[in-house]
Design a protein around this motif. Structure first.
Motif, short mmCIF file in Angstrom:
data_model
loop_
_atom_site.label_atom_id
_atom_site.label_comp_id
_atom_site.label_asym_id
_atom_site.label_seq_id
_atom_site.Cartn_x
_atom_site.Cartn_y
_atom_site.Cartn_z
N GLU A 97 0.86 -1.18 0.00
CA GLU A 97 0.00 0.00 0.00
C GLU A 97 0.90 1.23 0.00
O GLU A 97 1.77 1.36 0.86
CB GLU A 97 -0.90 0.01 1.23
CG GLU A 97 -1.88 -1.15 1.26
CD GLU A 97 -2.75 -1.15 2.51
OE1 GLU A 97 -2.63 -0.24 3.35
OE2 GLU A 97 -3.55 -2.09 2.62
N VAL A 98 0.69 2.10 -0.96
CA VAL A 98 1.47 3.34 -1.03
C VAL A 98 0.65 4.45 -0.39
O VAL A 98 -0.54 4.59 -0.65
CB VAL A 98 1.81 3.69 -2.50
CG1 VAL A 98 2.52 5.04 -2.59
CG2 VAL A 98 2.66 2.59 -3.12
N THR A 99 1.32 5.21 0.48
CA THR A 99 0.66 6.33 1.14
C THR A 99 1.52 7.58 0.98
O THR A 99 2.72 7.49 0.81
CB THR A 99 0.43 6.03 2.63
OG1 THR A 99 -0.31 7.12 3.20
CG2 THR A 99 1.72 5.85 3.39
N TRP A 100 0.87 8.70 1.04
CA TRP A 100 1.58 9.98 0.99
C TRP A 100 1.39 10.75 2.29
O TRP A 100 1.64 11.95 2.36
CB TRP A 100 1.10 10.80 -0.22
CG TRP A 100 1.34 10.08 -1.49
CD1 TRP A 100 0.42 9.42 -2.25
CD2 TRP A 100 2.60 9.87 -2.15
NE1 TRP A 100 1.03 8.82 -3.33
CE2 TRP A 100 2.37 9.09 -3.30
CE3 TRP A 100 3.90 10.27 -1.88
CZ2 TRP A 100 3.38 8.71 -4.17
CZ3 TRP A 100 4.91 9.89 -2.76
CH2 TRP A 100 4.63 9.12 -3.89
N ASP A 101 0.94 10.03 3.33
CA ASP A 101 0.70 10.65 4.63
C ASP A 101 1.36 9.83 5.72
O ASP A 101 0.93 8.69 5.94
CB ASP A 101 -0.79 10.78 4.89
CG ASP A 101 -1.11 11.50 6.18
OD1 ASP A 101 -0.30 12.36 6.60
OD2 ASP A 101 -2.16 11.20 6.77
N PRO A 102 2.38 10.32 6.36
CA PRO A 102 2.96 11.64 6.16
C PRO A 102 3.84 11.67 4.91
O PRO A 102 4.34 10.64 4.47
CB PRO A 102 3.82 11.85 7.41
CG PRO A 102 4.17 10.48 7.85
CD PRO A 102 3.02 9.60 7.46
N VAL A 103 3.99 12.85 4.37
CA VAL A 103 4.82 13.05 3.20
C VAL A 103 6.28 12.80 3.59
O VAL A 103 6.73 13.27 4.63
CB VAL A 103 4.64 14.48 2.64
CG1 VAL A 103 5.62 14.75 1.52
CG2 VAL A 103 3.21 14.69 2.19
N TRP A 104 7.00 12.07 2.75
CA TRP A 104 8.40 11.77 3.03
C TRP A 104 9.23 13.04 2.96
O TRP A 104 8.99 13.92 2.13
CB TRP A 104 8.94 10.76 2.01
CG TRP A 104 10.34 10.33 2.29
CD1 TRP A 104 10.72 9.26 3.05
CD2 TRP A 104 11.55 10.96 1.85
NE1 TRP A 104 12.09 9.18 3.11
CE2 TRP A 104 12.62 10.21 2.39
CE3 TRP A 104 11.83 12.07 1.09
CZ2 TRP A 104 13.95 10.55 2.15
CZ3 TRP A 104 13.15 12.42 0.86
CH2 TRP A 104 14.19 11.65 1.39
N SER A 105 10.22 13.14 3.84
CA SER A 105 11.18 14.24 3.75
C SER A 105 12.55 13.71 4.15
O SER A 105 12.66 12.69 4.85
CB SER A 105 10.78 15.42 4.64
OG SER A 105 11.26 15.26 5.95
#
Length: 124
Positions: A97-105
């Motif tokens: 599952e790909v998530t963007w939360d939290p956004v990687w930094s």
């Protein structure tokens, strides 16, 4: 089995198995730690791209992110994760599952990853 990666990454740390993780969960994380980012000489775990690993009767779900949207290596990285985990005894299936939360930094990188990148001549 699960690690709350959103809390870990939001706190500037990367996800790892919990202290009470069983041997199977630790093996899953150790295996993921061998999967390199295809662009730089650091594992996906050390890159803090793996947010969560959940295992249920041999079915493993990996929640992960990518440093940027539109990465041409998405499929290759997901294939590498699946291939690595399928080598672990007891794994019958792998879902990603790909998530963007939290956004990687880059603040999520481990200290070891930062050092490896510096040694490879990659500035942060």
């Amino acid at each position: 089995m699960s690690v709350n990666a959103a809390e870990a990454t939001a706190a500037g740390a990367h996800a790892r198995p919990s202290e009470d993780a069983d041997e199977f969960e630790r093996e899953l994380w150790a295996t993921l730690d061998t999967v390199p980012d295809p662009h730089i000489p650091v594992s996906l775990v050390e890159m803090a791209m793996i947010y969560d690993v959940d295992a249920d009767d041999g079915d493993v779900t990996v929640t992960m992110t990518f440093p940027c949207m539109g990465c041409p290596a998405y499929d290759m990285i997901k294939d590498d994760v699946r291939a690595a985990l399928r080598t672990v005894r007891g794994v019958s299936g792998v879902d990603i599952e790909v998530t963007w939360d939290p956004v990687w930094s880059k603040d999520m990188l481990t200290d070891n990853a930062r050092e490896e990148l510096r040694e490879a001549g990659i500035s942060l």
